[in-house]
Design an enzyme around this catalytic site. Structure first.
Site, PDB file in Angstrom:
ATOM      1  N   GLY B  42       0.856  -1.183   0.000  1.00 54.27           N
ATOM      2  CA  GLY B  42       0.000   0.000   0.000  1.00 54.27           C
ATOM      3  C   GLY B  42       0.891   1.231   0.000  1.00 54.27           C
ATOM      4  N   LEU B  43       0.350   2.353   0.450  1.00 53.47           N
ATOM      5  CA  LEU B  43       1.146   3.578   0.419  1.00 53.47           C
ATOM      6  C   LEU B  43       2.459   3.419   1.162  1.00 53.47           C
ATOM      7  CD1 LEU B  43      -1.318   6.559   0.828  1.00 53.47           C
ATOM      8  CD2 LEU B  43      -0.102   5.797  -1.198  1.00 53.47           C
ATOM      9  N   HIS B 266     -16.119   6.071  11.353  1.00 52.61           N
ATOM     10  CA  HIS B 266     -16.249   7.221  10.460  1.00 52.61           C
ATOM     11  C   HIS B 266     -17.714   7.626  10.349  1.00 52.61           C
ATOM     12  CE1 HIS B 266     -15.913   9.789   7.002  1.00 52.61           C
ATOM     13  NE2 HIS B 266     -14.603   9.646   6.999  1.00 52.61           N
ATOM     14  N   ARG B 337     -14.040  13.203  13.583  1.00 54.47           N
ATOM     15  CA  ARG B 337     -14.853  12.035  13.268  1.00 54.47           C
ATOM     16  C   ARG B 337     -15.495  11.386  14.481  1.00 54.47           C
ATOM     17  NH1 ARG B 337     -10.761   9.494   8.698  1.00 54.47           N
ATOM     18  NH2 ARG B 337     -11.317  11.067   7.151  1.00 54.47           N
TER      19      ARG B 337
END
Ligand code: SF4
Ligand code: FES
Lengths: 249, 663
Positions: B42-43, B266, B337
């Site tokens: 991933g990132l 979220h 959030r």
């Protein structure tokens, strides 16, 4: 809703495949893959082997899912991946055929799962800008006209799913490759390596066994991100220019 | 066990620079002889693999996907923060640092967070240079927007597809290194065990998902960028195959799991529509810039909407309760959030929810459409009719959020330009993760963890647009330096052999574990166990938690685990392509992780960030932190009966601990 599914089953790359018929009970709020989950739960309950299919994000962004539904890559809804297709687009009593991508450069692994690593190799052949970490100048030192940025962005939204190849009667990867060539080539950062990139990516595409483009346009019509045919035209132009002017062999 | 954070001495804002100038380096000729395993692309994983490859290390990168372009970072929508202050609105490294510490409810490490804020600006430069098509102004410069929990515009974005564009950037950098031969890429390979030799992480056992065979891979060190564990809840915004197994297998080998109970719910997700549901879809937080959150004031109206007798359009403005604006006038719809999620739950618990299940609130764009339409009419000098205003406003909203609105419509079948969206909180991100020191090294020497897989930067709550920032910070700019502290001592260590008893033993144990699952030959599907686990987690370790509930939940999970090993049915063979088996061993690990989360939540007798214990709240229902007794990181050592808690005290020298207020 009661549905009849005709699903492609194939044990592995060597085995011959065939369609199997199943009945499932779905409802209109389900996504297509959730309907496939129901089928698999049913098969597992009967101690049979579930249908192998690939999927991950189920949000239309990772590019993993791939089903040819009633002969169309990613099914009937325009601009939609298999995972984002919902059952409200089908009706009670429908018979639905489900197949894997059909293309020489995407061999079947099992059932609906295919090998798309040829796409990775096309990117490895030049689908990048050569800049090492830490070498960059300030982001705002490279102003880019908004419309150019938007065009590059449109090309960059390709999710690498391979529907374009499956939809093409020649199994061509022109739409995928040209989307990357356009994304990078339209931006000033990508200009320097542009000729080399086009030549190398096209060469890799041919090497992987993807077919020629004969301007059918099915790729763009079935592309879930609606990548435009303009990209192919752009790549053709740039390719010839590059071949004529560049030393890259 | 004494947990050493290894935070360098010196002033907060010079620490990282001083560290970089003094950190031990590995010479280029030695780098070529050093192998590094990176799990996950991933990132964090892809950026680290690319950067270490550029530096000259011998990198072996692993992903269970068919390609390194598919990791779930790709689904991040809203944006990435950076303290560039391009908008000249008072942003600075210090402000980003402060917002992150405060947003995390003072449960993260000052030094790590400050470093994150410092490198944030370089990330943007790097990504632009790679060709990431960020949004631009007409003048050609980079555009920003604001995000929850902050009062400046520092979020860079690429429509609603920022994660995709950043991941593709990292994937391309990685592809370049693969073509140059510095990185060897192993697709469809899943780590199933960590190999530790003489106390050092020296390799992994990976399962080749195509053949089902276990394979051994050795290296001088192992780096995990394997993401979070939100799928323990079954329903979450995570991709279907996100799992905790790489981290959990490391815990089984002695690594500590930190703050497992810190999970982020979220606020803006598309509500669940039925029992068959396999995952939830996020609607980007950026929508709260222009959307107003509300429920009807009266239960009668709410019930009429639930039964489909009324729609949002039938409720006049005077009968709507814009509850975030009412409760938090200073931040309004842009509260963080955790605060927004809890507020929505409170309204739904009062019976004011607006979907058939009663579990949804409205996110309404009509005010924004009107506002934009009016300003457009004004700028064109038009005397526009109401219809024209709405048409023009709709266009502008479409340009900003078009792809999100489209996605909403595909899933829900409703047109959000006309009817307000219905949203409900859902599990999205896990702040907890493997315990790491300042070098991102776990307590097992030579084992590193980056991105969502570690615990270090977001405390008890992560701010929007900060996950992408952390993933890339760790991978591009932090780990490539800090890994030198370990590797500089390994330059004379020869290539690690995979024939040692440790490799042998790890492979054998993995084989037995995996075979064991097939051999249960019970009657219930893996999916059904996962679903039940998720329900227990959501009911007892979700948006609000109680002592009783957590005790009960823990017990239920233990019983479920016992049932799993008695009655699970996994079709097929272990030495074959077998997605059901993959699910099975991942769920097996979730069953233990879930229990640890319950225990951690039970031990933490305070409310902070995403961790809300009903016993600890103010009369107005706000979270009550206990800095006196709980200003620490809990780092758990696994034990099947009694996991052991280790504590790392959090020391705040640069910010004053305050009650977080967004009023
Ligand atoms: S061009 Fe379209 S169809 Fe082809 S890989 Fe990209 S997103 Fe898929
Ligand atoms: S599963 Fe990710 S695009 Fe369909």
């Amino acid at each position: 809703m009661k549905l009849t599914l005709k699903v492609w089953r194939q044990k592995n790359n060597k085995a011959a495949g065939q369609f199997e018929t199943y009945n499932v009970e779905a409802n209109e709020h389900m996504s297509f893959l959730e309907m496939m989950d129901v089928l698999n739960e049913q098969l597992i309950d009967d101690k049979k082997e579930p249908v192998s299919f690939e999927h991950d994000c189920r949000e239309g962004i990772c590019g993993t899912c791939n089903m040819v539904i009633n002969g169309q890559a990613h099914g009937p809804q325009k601009g939609t991946t298999t995972c984002q297709l919902h059952m409200r687009h089908f009706k009670e009593g429908d018979t639905i055929t489900v197949e894997p991508w059909r293309a020489t450069a995407f061999p079947v692994i099992k059932d609906l799962v295919v090998d798309r690593s040829s796409f990775d190799r096309i990117i490895q052949a030049g689908g990048y800008i050569s800049v090492n970490t830490g070498q960059a100048v300030d982001g705002n030192a490279i102003p880019i006209e908004k419309d150019v940025a938007l065009k590059a962005f449109d090309a960059a939204t390709c999710i690498g799913c391979g529907a374009c190849v499956s939809a093409c009667p020649n199994g061509s990867a022109m739409l995928f490759t040209s989307a990357k060539v356009s994304h990078l080539g339209l931006l000033p950062q990508g200009e320097v390596e542009h000729s080399r990139r086009v030549i190398n990516m096209v060469a890799q595409m041919d090497k992987e066994g993807f077919g020629m483009c004969s301007n059918v346009g099915a790729c763009s019509a079935e592309c879930p991100k609606e990548i435009s045919l303009e990209n192919i035209a752009r790549m053709n132009r740039e390719y010839f220019k590059a071949v004529l002017t560049s030393d890259v062999k | 066990m004494k947990l050493e954070s290894k935070i360098p001495k010196g002033a907060l804002d010079t620490k990282w620079n001083d560290y970089k100038s003094n950190v031990a380096l590995v010479a280029p000729n030695n780098k070529r002889k050093i192998d590094v395993i990176i799990v996950g692309t991933g990132l964090a994983g892809a950026s680290a693999a690319a950067t270490l490859g550029e530096l000259g290390y011998n990198v072996k990168a692993f992903t269970f996907h068919d390609s390194p372009r598919r990791a779930h970072s790709i689904a991040a929508q809203g944006g990435i923060n950076a303290a560039k202050n391009y908008q000249n609105d008072g942003d600075s490294i210090h402000r980003l640092f402060y917002d992150t510490i405060k947003g995390g409810d003072y449960r993260s490490r000052e030094a790590n967070v400050h470093r994150l804020a410092e490198v944030s600006t370089q990330i943007i430069d790097q990504c632009v240079a790679q060709g990431v098509p960020f949004a631009r102004e007409y003048g050609g410069l980079l555009e920003n927007r604001s995000f929850g929990g902050v009062q400046v515009s520092r979020t860079f974005y690429a429509r609603g597809q920022t994660g995709q564009q950043l991941l593709i950037g990292a994937y391309q950098a990685l592809s370049r290194q693969i073509s140059l031969g510095t990185v060897t890429m192993y697709n469809r390979h899943e780590m199933v065990d960590l190999v530790v030799i003489d106390g050092k992480a020296r390799g992994i056992i990976a399962r080749n998902l195509l053949t089902g065979k276990l394979e051994r891979f050795s290296a001088h060190c192992v780096v995990l960028g394997t993401g979070g564990y939100g799928n323990v809840f079954y329903l979450s915004t995570n991709a279907m195959s996100c799992n905790v197994s790489a981290a959990w297998r490391s815990v089984k080998k002695g690594a500590l799991m930190a703050n497992p109970c810190f999970t982020q719910i979220h606020p803006t997700c598309i509500p669940q529509s039925g029992e068959y549901q396999s995952k939830l879809t996020l609607m980007s937080e950026s929508l709260r810039n222009d959307g107003r959150v509300w429920v009807p004031k009266s239960q009668e109206d709410a019930q009429a909407i639930q039964k489909g007798k009324k729609t949002a359009l039938d409720i006049p403005d005077s009968e709507r309760d814009y509850f975030l604006e009412r409760r938090y006038p200073a931040f309004g719809n842009l509260v963080p959030r955790d605060v927004a999620s809890r507020a929505a739950k409170v309204e739904c618990d009062k019976g004011l929810g607006v979907s058939p299940t009663g579990l949804a609130v409205f996110l309404d764009f009509s005010s924004a459409i009107e506002r934009y339409g009016k300003s457009e009419a004004h700028s064109k000098g038009m005397n526009a009719s109401k219809e024209q205003i709405i048409a023009m406003g709709t266009k502008i909203v479409e340009a900003k959020y078009g792809n999100l609105f489209e996605m909403y419509e595909k899933i829900s079948g409703e047109n959000p330009y006309v009817y307000p969206m219905k949203i409900y909180p859902a599990v999205h991100y896990t702040m907890g993760g493997l315990w790491v020191d300042y070098n991102l090294e776990t307590n097992i020497s030579g084992l590193f963890a980056m991105g969502e897989a570690n615990f270090s930067d977001h405390g008890a709550n992560r701010l929007g647009a900060s996950a992408l920032m952390q993933g890339l910070a760790d991978g591009y700019f932090v780990l490539p330096y800090t890994i030198g502290t370990f590797l500089s001592k390994e330059i004379s260590t020869p290539t690690i052999s995979t024939n040692s008893p440790e490799f042998e033993q790890a492979e054998k144990a993995s084989q037995e574990r995996i075979e064991g699952l097939i051999n249960v030959k019970g009657n219930q599907s893996v999916e059904s166990f996962h679903r039940r686990l998720g329900k227990i987690m959501w009911d007892y370790c979700g948006m609000s938690r109680t002592t009783e509930g957590l005790k009960k939940g823990r017990q239920m999970i233990r019983e479920l685990r016992a049932e799993f090993y008695k009655d699970v049915y996994v079709p097929g063979q272990s030495n074959d392509y077998n997605p059901e088996l993959e699910k099975a061993y991942r769920v097996a690990d979730f069953l233990e992780m879930g229990e640890l989360m319950m225990l951690d939540a039970l031990e933490r007798n305070e409310s902070c960030g995403g961790h809300f214990r009903e016993e600890y709240q103010t009369p107005e229902g706000e979270a009550m932190r206990d800095d006196e007794n709980y200003c620490f990181v809990s780092a758990w050592e696994w034990d099947d009966q009694n996991p052991i808690l280790h504590k790392e005290d959090l020391i705040f020298e640069n910010v004053e601990l305050k009650t977080r207020s967004y009023k």
